[in-house]
Structures are given as C-alpha cells and as structure tokens.
Design a protein around this motif. Sequence first.
Motif, short mmCIF file in Angstrom:
data_model
loop_
_atom_site.label_atom_id
_atom_site.label_comp_id
_atom_site.label_asym_id
_atom_site.label_seq_id
_atom_site.Cartn_x
_atom_site.Cartn_y
_atom_site.Cartn_z
N ILE A 120 8.73 -1.63 42.19
CA ILE A 120 8.71 -2.56 41.06
C ILE A 120 9.70 -2.11 39.99
O ILE A 120 10.46 -2.93 39.44
N ILE A 121 9.71 -0.83 39.67
CA ILE A 121 10.65 -0.31 38.67
C ILE A 121 12.09 -0.48 39.14
O ILE A 121 12.98 -0.86 38.36
N GLY A 122 12.33 -0.27 40.43
CA GLY A 122 13.68 -0.46 40.96
C GLY A 122 14.15 -1.90 40.81
O GLY A 122 15.31 -2.16 40.47
N GLY A 123 13.25 -2.84 41.06
CA GLY A 123 13.61 -4.24 40.88
C GLY A 123 13.88 -4.59 39.43
O GLY A 123 14.79 -5.38 39.13
N LEU A 124 13.15 -3.98 38.51
CA LEU A 124 13.35 -4.27 37.09
C LEU A 124 14.67 -3.68 36.58
O LEU A 124 15.30 -4.26 35.70
N ILE A 125 15.06 -2.53 37.11
CA ILE A 125 16.32 -1.92 36.67
C ILE A 125 17.50 -2.83 37.01
O ILE A 125 18.46 -2.95 36.24
N LEU A 126 17.45 -3.48 38.15
CA LEU A 126 18.55 -4.35 38.56
C LEU A 126 18.72 -5.54 37.62
O LEU A 126 19.81 -6.12 37.55
N ILE A 127 17.67 -5.91 36.92
CA ILE A 127 17.77 -7.01 35.97
C ILE A 127 18.70 -6.64 34.82
O ILE A 127 19.24 -7.51 34.13
N SER A 128 18.92 -5.34 34.60
CA SER A 128 19.70 -4.88 33.46
C SER A 128 21.20 -4.90 33.70
O SER A 128 21.96 -4.46 32.83
N MET A 129 21.65 -5.35 34.85
CA MET A 129 23.09 -5.45 35.09
C MET A 129 23.74 -6.39 34.07
O MET A 129 23.11 -7.37 33.64
N PRO A 130 24.98 -6.12 33.65
CA PRO A 130 25.63 -6.96 32.64
C PRO A 130 25.79 -8.39 33.11
O PRO A 130 26.21 -8.65 34.24
N LEU A 131 25.43 -9.31 32.24
CA LEU A 131 25.53 -10.75 32.54
C LEU A 131 26.70 -11.31 31.75
O LEU A 131 26.72 -11.27 30.53
N ILE A 132 27.69 -11.85 32.46
CA ILE A 132 28.94 -12.28 31.85
C ILE A 132 29.07 -13.79 32.01
O ILE A 132 29.00 -14.31 33.12
N LEU A 133 29.26 -14.48 30.91
CA LEU A 133 29.43 -15.93 30.92
C LEU A 133 30.92 -16.26 30.95
O LEU A 133 31.68 -15.85 30.07
N VAL A 134 31.33 -16.97 31.97
CA VAL A 134 32.71 -17.43 32.09
C VAL A 134 32.72 -18.93 31.78
O VAL A 134 32.02 -19.71 32.41
N ARG A 135 33.53 -19.32 30.81
CA ARG A 135 33.54 -20.71 30.36
C ARG A 135 34.96 -21.14 30.06
O ARG A 135 35.79 -20.34 29.62
N ASN A 136 35.22 -22.42 30.29
CA ASN A 136 36.53 -22.98 30.00
C ASN A 136 36.71 -23.15 28.51
O ASN A 136 35.80 -23.58 27.80
N ASN A 137 37.90 -22.82 28.01
CA ASN A 137 38.18 -22.95 26.59
C ASN A 137 38.10 -24.40 26.11
O ASN A 137 37.89 -24.65 24.94
N ASN A 138 38.31 -25.34 27.02
CA ASN A 138 38.28 -26.75 26.65
C ASN A 138 36.87 -27.32 26.63
O ASN A 138 36.68 -28.51 26.41
N TYR A 139 35.86 -26.43 26.87
CA TYR A 139 34.49 -26.92 26.99
C TYR A 139 34.02 -27.57 25.70
O TYR A 139 33.50 -28.69 25.70
N ASN A 140 34.22 -26.88 24.58
CA ASN A 140 33.76 -27.42 23.31
C ASN A 140 34.52 -28.68 22.91
O ASN A 140 33.95 -29.63 22.38
#
Length: 565
Positions: A79-99
């Motif tokens: 269970i602890i091993g599975g929770l540690i993997l949640i901590s990997m960096p989450l990177i949002l890639v978005r188009n500059n023209n989105y807004n």
Amino acid sequence: MVFLSILTLIVAKALPFLNTNISSIQYTRITSIVFIFTGALSFNIFNIESIGTSAGIGIYSGLFQVTNIGQLLEIFLFIIGGLILISMPLILVRNNNYNNCNNNNNNNNNIKSYYITDSYSRDYSLIVLFSSLGSSLLISSFDLISVYLSIELQSFGLYVLATLYRNSESSTSAGLKYFLLGGLSSCIILLGVGLIYSYSGTTNFESLYILNTINSSHDNLQYVSFGISFGLILIFIGFLFKIAAAPLHNWSPDVYDGVPTIVTTWLTIIPKISILVLLLELEVQLGIIGGYKTVKILEMGNNFINNGLINIKTLLIISALLSLIVGSLLGLSQIRIKRLLAYSTISHIGFILLALSINSEQSIDSFIFYIIQYTIVNLNIFISILGLTYILNNNNFNNINLGINNANFIIKDINYISQLKGVFFSNPLISLSLCISLFSMAGIPPLIGFFSKQFVLYSAINNGYYFIAIIAIIVSVISCSYYLKIVKVIIEEEEETTNNTQYEQLNIVEGDINKLNNNYYTTFNISNFHSYLISTLSLIILLFFIQPSIILNSTQLLSLSLFYI
C-alpha cells in the motif's frame, strides 16, 4: 501478481507500438494499481488459521514461511509503495493558443491539453516493482539462501533506482557509492551464511532453531553453536549496514542527499520495512536474538581460550545507542534538508532497534507500531516536500516553451532548508501538513510520533534498561531543535530577492513530447490524489489519539501471537 506485472511492463516497453501509445503517467498509474491490488490479494490469505495452523505455513520446500505478522506488514508495504508512486511530478502540457481560443469561443481540434510525468517515471515504475518483489520475498524468507537472494533482488533495484536520473552528476555519484558499500554489506551477509552452513550443514531456519535449542556439553555441538552464532553476528552486521544503523551509517546522508527527492522517498521507507521484519522473524524463529543464549568460544582442540559471551542482543543495544546519539547530534549541524532527514532516520532506527533488542510482548508491540507510524509520518514529510517542490518550480518556470530542438526542461529540487523560507504564505495547507509531520517526528504530544516513543521507552524502563532509556529521552529532546529549525524557516516571511542558485538542477527529458513547437508550454501541478493523500496522512498523524485502537489492537495481537503460539 508483482512478477506478472513486471513481465507485462517489460513487454510493453519492448514493443514499439505499446511503448509509444502508453504515456508515462499511465505507466505510473498502472504500477500504483498493481501495488494496491497485490496488497488486496495478500489480504485474502491473511487469516492463516483457516488452513489449520496459526504459526504460518511453509511453501516452496521450506524456503519461505507465510505468517500473520509477515502478511500484515507485506500488505502495508504494498500500500505504501502504491502511494509513493502518486508523488511523481505531474506536468501539464497545453497549447499557448488555448486561452485565446476560449476567449474567441473558437473550437480548434488541434488544441491539446494533457498531463504527463517525466520520462524516467517509466523506468522508475519498473524498477520499484523489482525492488518490491525482493522486499516481499524477504519478509517471507525462511531459509538463508532465500534471504540472500531476496535481499540482493531488493538491493539491485535500489542501486539502479539511485542512478536512474543519469543526467544528474550528484545522483550518479550517490548511486555509485550506494552500490559499492551495499555490495560490501552483501559480502558480509554471504560470509555469515557460508559460516553457518559450514558449521551446521543447513541453512533452514527451523533446523538452525533446533540446533540452537539443544543444550549439550558435547564439544562438537559447542563448535556448531559457536559457528552459528558467529555467522549470525556477521549477517546482522550486514543488515544493520543496509538499514543505516550507526556506526554503519556513513553512506546514508550522502546517498539520500545526492539522489532526487522522489527516489529518496522510496529509499528511506520501503527497504527498511522488509529488513526490520526479517530481523523480527529471526528473533522469533531462532530464539536467540533478544534472549540471553550464550555460547563459549573454544580454541581448536578442546581447550577454552575465553569464557566470553557472543550475544546478538548486545550488538543490537550498542547499535541502538549509537544510532540515537549520532542521529540526534550530527543532525544539528545540517543545512541540507535531505541530509537532516537522513540523520533523523538514523535516530528513529535507534528507537526501533531498542524495541527489538528488549524482546518482550510489550517491546515487540511497540516495535511494530513504531515501524507503522514512522512510515506514515516519513511518507507525509517527503510527499509534502515534493508538493512544495512542484509549486516552487511552477512559480519560477511557468510558461516554458518547448520546441523540437528544446525538448528538455529543468525541475529544481529542494535541497537546502533555506529554500523553504516563506512557503507557508504561498501554500499554507501543505506547509501546515509538513509542520505537523515534523512535530510528530520530534515526539510532541498528542501526535502519533509521541506515542510510539512513549511505548518504546515504557517497555525499556519496565525491563530494566534505565540508562539507554534516559539517553533516548535526552537525544529526543535534542533532536527537537532541528525539527523546529525547519518549522521556523517555513513560517518566516520570504525576502523580496531569492537566491535560486541553491537549487540543484535535474534534467528531465520527456519522451512523450516528440513533435512540439513553440506554441506549447508546461506547468507543474499537484494531482488531486496527491493533495488528498497529504491531507489524509496529516489527519492520521494529528487525530490518532482520538481512535488509537485501530492500529494498537492489531499490533498487540500480533506481538502476543509471537509469544503464546
């Protein structure tokens, strides 16, 4: 289940079609689900009494033994091993023209907005599965051969994990040091196994237990007892080396500080659980670690050269005492946060070894409880630091353009305590969770860390260990100062100018981004589950005293089962 998952992920990485269509975040999420599901499968066989035995069952010709306490902590490990993997960096890639497109109410199918993690997360997921498989096998090992193979499977995964971020010079250096010194400790363990086999002719725990319980004055049996005891001393020295117990701790601060924080999170938690459980199993099965069994050291022939005592209990007490002193005193001078937490871990290992060496129902209860609370608190500290790392990177490196020739970006890890200055004002909730965890590490009531130290000290005093109990109280008070130092920096107001050169740069190349142009930018985000995990662990640490029976009843029943079955 873990082995099948390893084979599946290897095939997925080997086949080009699957490798290009499965993103890095999907690898991480799949591996996390595998850990949780494996823990659920282990829970199905937790009630071993239903098959007719309460002491466990032997499998694979006696190489492994499934017991209640082993299964409980194996479930906890997954269970602890599975929770540690949640901590990997989450990177949002978005188009500059989105807004712009949203403002103009113009739907454009070419607009992309999706989450990824760094490219190393694929290898990270596979390696931690290898290491966890070794940890799981080590917990259930019932033979010295299976013990050595399991510890090597776990260790090789950790060596590769330490050098995973190969673009980082510090990570490579730390991984090399970890490999060389870890290999030395493995050689010591193997030497001990060889000595035991050469004197006794067996490597099975049950057979060794029978040999050690034979009370005979025959010279040959005395030699056998001496060989087994000396071999076990070498094995324990090797394991104390691997859990960074003093005086075999020098590698720990350098390795933990050199590798990225996401790797340190794994190194400081998972390997220690399996090794400590094995030491507890040896105490129960061989019956010599916590007791007062001694052997006479004999000269070649039948002449006594020394009536001294070989006692692993003494070895554990000395290591516990040195760990308490070294971890508390050397941590005072640290300015790098992961080095400070490494010395903090050494100090807590001292409390755990003290509980293990006492060998009473109450001390084993406190031993199991201390492992559980240490894991929860330590996990919350590291995932809180990771959360603050992503927030600081998002503030400093927002709107990073990625091009075809510039598919690299940099995450700057938090290495110095001074980098946490003023983070309470930018993100008070995560900062507050970090402070609560640090107070718990210091043993401040009514947090869960206070009760774990109280139980260990109470069992030590009840069994007559007054001196080491007094030392533990003194060093625990001393260690409060460096925890409070971190809290003080967190709540200080940040100065207008900050020195970003204190950050260590880690190159992260995202393989998923292979056709980008300058219209894309990235931001670092904390996932909803990451935030939920921090809040849940903080509430467990903070509100444990309201409903303590959930954990305490389980640990007490397990400790009683070891002595009355």
